[in-house]
Enzyme design. Structure first.
Site, PDB file in Angstrom:
ATOM      1  N   ALA A   6     128.975 -36.124  12.439  1.00 39.95           N
ATOM      2  CA  ALA A   6     128.286 -36.500  13.671  1.00 39.95           C
ATOM      3  C   ALA A   6     129.132 -37.557  14.373  1.00 39.95           C
ATOM      4  CB  ALA A   6     126.897 -37.043  13.360  1.00 39.95           C
ATOM      5  N   MET A   7     129.754 -37.185  15.502  1.00 43.60           N
ATOM      6  CA  MET A   7     130.686 -38.069  16.201  1.00 43.60           C
ATOM      7  C   MET A   7     130.059 -38.571  17.497  1.00 43.60           C
ATOM      8  SD  MET A   7     134.244 -35.961  15.525  1.00 43.60           S
ATOM      9  CE  MET A   7     135.256 -37.291  16.207  1.00 43.60           C
ATOM     10  N   GLY A   9     131.344 -40.977  19.335  1.00 43.14           N
ATOM     11  CA  GLY A   9     132.352 -41.524  20.227  1.00 43.14           C
ATOM     12  C   GLY A   9     132.704 -42.965  19.912  1.00 43.14           C
ATOM     13  N   GLY A  10     131.992 -43.555  18.949  1.00 46.32           N
ATOM     14  CA  GLY A  10     132.276 -44.923  18.547  1.00 46.32           C
ATOM     15  C   GLY A  10     133.271 -44.985  17.399  1.00 46.32           C
ATOM     16  N   VAL A  11     133.630 -46.201  17.009  1.00 43.67           N
ATOM     17  CA  VAL A  11     134.652 -46.369  15.983  1.00 43.67           C
ATOM     18  C   VAL A  11     134.156 -45.912  14.615  1.00 43.67           C
ATOM     19  CG1 VAL A  11     134.009 -48.787  15.585  1.00 43.67           C
ATOM     20  CG2 VAL A  11     136.295 -47.996  14.960  1.00 43.67           C
ATOM     21  N   ASP A  12     132.875 -46.134  14.297  1.00 45.66           N
ATOM     22  CA  ASP A  12     132.374 -45.817  12.963  1.00 45.66           C
ATOM     23  C   ASP A  12     132.459 -44.323  12.648  1.00 45.66           C
ATOM     24  OD1 ASP A  12     131.750 -48.502  12.451  1.00 45.66           O
ATOM     25  OD2 ASP A  12     129.783 -48.299  13.392  1.00 45.66           O
ATOM     26  N   SER A  13     131.874 -43.503  13.499  1.00 50.00           N
ATOM     27  CA  SER A  13     131.888 -42.069  13.226  1.00 50.00           C
ATOM     28  C   SER A  13     133.299 -41.489  13.365  1.00 50.00           C
ATOM     29  CB  SER A  13     130.912 -41.336  14.158  1.00 50.00           C
ATOM     30  OG  SER A  13     131.229 -41.559  15.511  1.00 50.00           O
ATOM     31  N   CYS A 100     115.142 -41.296  16.478  1.00 48.00           N
ATOM     32  CA  CYS A 100     116.346 -40.536  16.821  1.00 48.00           C
ATOM     33  C   CYS A 100     116.977 -39.956  15.557  1.00 48.00           C
ATOM     34  CB  CYS A 100     117.328 -41.441  17.560  1.00 48.00           C
ATOM     35  SG  CYS A 100     118.808 -40.593  18.146  1.00 48.00           S
ATOM     36  N   GLY A 124     128.315 -42.044  10.550  1.00 48.81           N
ATOM     37  CA  GLY A 124     128.905 -43.374  10.501  1.00 48.81           C
ATOM     38  C   GLY A 124     127.923 -44.473  10.169  1.00 48.81           C
ATOM     39  N   CYS A 197     119.959 -47.515  22.920  1.00 49.58           N
ATOM     40  CA  CYS A 197     121.082 -46.931  23.648  1.00 49.58           C
ATOM     41  C   CYS A 197     120.670 -46.332  24.981  1.00 49.58           C
ATOM     42  CB  CYS A 197     121.774 -45.873  22.784  1.00 49.58           C
ATOM     43  SG  CYS A 197     120.705 -44.503  22.299  1.00 49.58           S
TER      44      CYS A 197
END
Length: 367
Positions: A6-7, A9-13, A100, A124, A197
């Site tokens: 699950a991406m 768009g942040g650094v963690d994922s 969510c 992430g 968010c």
């Protein structure tokens, strides 16, 4: 393994995708589009929209993995944003991150992963999945400052068995950013998204006013003894334990007053001195057990808010009503709508949503 990541768009994922690809897994990236792309493209602090989708795609290109974007705007609007507004309209305080995770993320992404023939779903989140004698267990992350196990308490046992949390053992966020830099990912220094968010400007009451205007209509502020002390600006702007925003009702003589309850039916805010807010009893519904539901009173720790430490408690499960009765060793403030997550040390035993203070209903104290 073939793993769906699950991406957001942040650094963690992004680091999760990079680490799994580096380990030799067949990685497939998936990003949920949760907002209108045109409206969200310039918003800062939001996830799963606009620039974040482009960032996720850029990371996938850098890693050489396939990437899918799933339109979940309508589902997110109905099951997360709608529930957020409805909860405030009921006089409760929502936890949208749990909703969510419970709906568009784990439910929908696990289904997609299985449709694509994947053997696991990786995210992430900062939490640890531990293989125990009875199967997969959910544990707190190694970094207590970033632990997200509270927000994953609604994950079912079946979903947990399928899930992977590669970042759960990292000591801190700096270590994760260092991996992103080593992998050459442009998002290595990208700021974290904010808590809610879909309210990137922080004005959640404006959103509630648009969707449930009755929740932002003025009403009376009433002392727990029945005296009317003033007026408020809408029940959606108040939560149990809050001390600000009460205007002339902030004090009763020398006593500082706090929100003790929200009576949505009468559009009233009930206030009392802080000591009157604390209770040793709580009731939680919509329980998701990650262990077999206890047949006898269970000693554990209960976490009543995301930023509070768990406190020792005894939990009695009533299967007939579907309610967990929580007796706290040290009294706390119970805000209906917030999550009650049960721990045994670092392990999450289950969680639900607070319904009230046991036999005491502060929302109707001034009836």
């Amino acid at each position: 393994m073939r793993i769906l990541v699950a991406m957001s768009g942040g650094v963690d994922s992004s680091v999760v995708a990079g680490l799994l690809a580096e380990e030799g897994h067949e990685v497939v990236g998936a990003t949920l589009q949760l907002y209108d792309h045109g409206a969200a493209i310039q918003k800062k602090g939001a996830c799963c929209a606009g620039q974040d989708i482009h960032d996720a795609r850029d990371v996938a290109d850098r890693l050489g993995i396939p990437h899918y974007v799933l339109d979940r705007e309508q589902v997110f609007r109905r099951e997360v944003i709608g529930d957020f507004a409805d909860t405030y309209a009921r006089g409760e305080t929502p936890v949208p991150c749990i909703r969510c995770n419970q709906t568009v993320k784990f439910r929908d992404l696990v289904a997609l992963a299985r449709d694509l023939g994947c053997e696991a779903l990786a995210t992430g989140h900062y939490a640890r999945r531990v293989e125990g004698a009875g199967g997969a267990e959910l544990h707190r992350a190694a970094d207590p400052a970033r632990d997200q196990s509270y927000f994953l308490a609604a994950t079912t046992r079946d979903q947990l068995a399928f899930a992977r949390f590669p970042l759960g053992g990292y000591p801190d966020k700096d270590a994760v950013r260092a991996v992103a830099a080593r992998l050459g990912l442009k998002v290595a220094d990208k700021p974290d998204s904010q808590d809610i968010c879909f309210v990137p400007e922080g004005r959640y009451d404006d959103l509630v006013a648009k969707l449930r205007p009755e929740a932002t209509a003025p009403g009376e502020v009433v002392h727990a003894d029945g005296r009317v002390l003033g007026t408020h600006r809408g029940i959606a702007r108040y939560t149990v334990g809050q001390g600000r925003g009460l205007g002339e009702a902030s004090w009763d003589g020398d006593d500082r007053l706090f929100v003790a309850g929200v009576d949505a039916g009468r559009r009233r805010i009930v206030v009392a001195p802080r000591g009157a807010l604390e209770t040793g009893e709580a009731v939680a519904g919509e329980m998701n057990w990650l262990i077999d539901p206890p047949a006898a009173p269970l000693r554990c720790q209960a976490k009543l808010r995301a930023r509070e430490a768990p406190r020792d408690a005894t939990v009695t499960w009533d299967a007939a009503s579907g309610l967990a009765h929580v007796a706290l060793d040290v009294p706390g403030i119970v805000a209906p709508g917030q999550a009650c997550v049960l721990y045994d040390g670092n392990r999450v035993l289950g969680g639900g949503f607070l319904r009230g203070r046991g036999s005491v209903d502060t929302g109707r104290a001034a009836a």
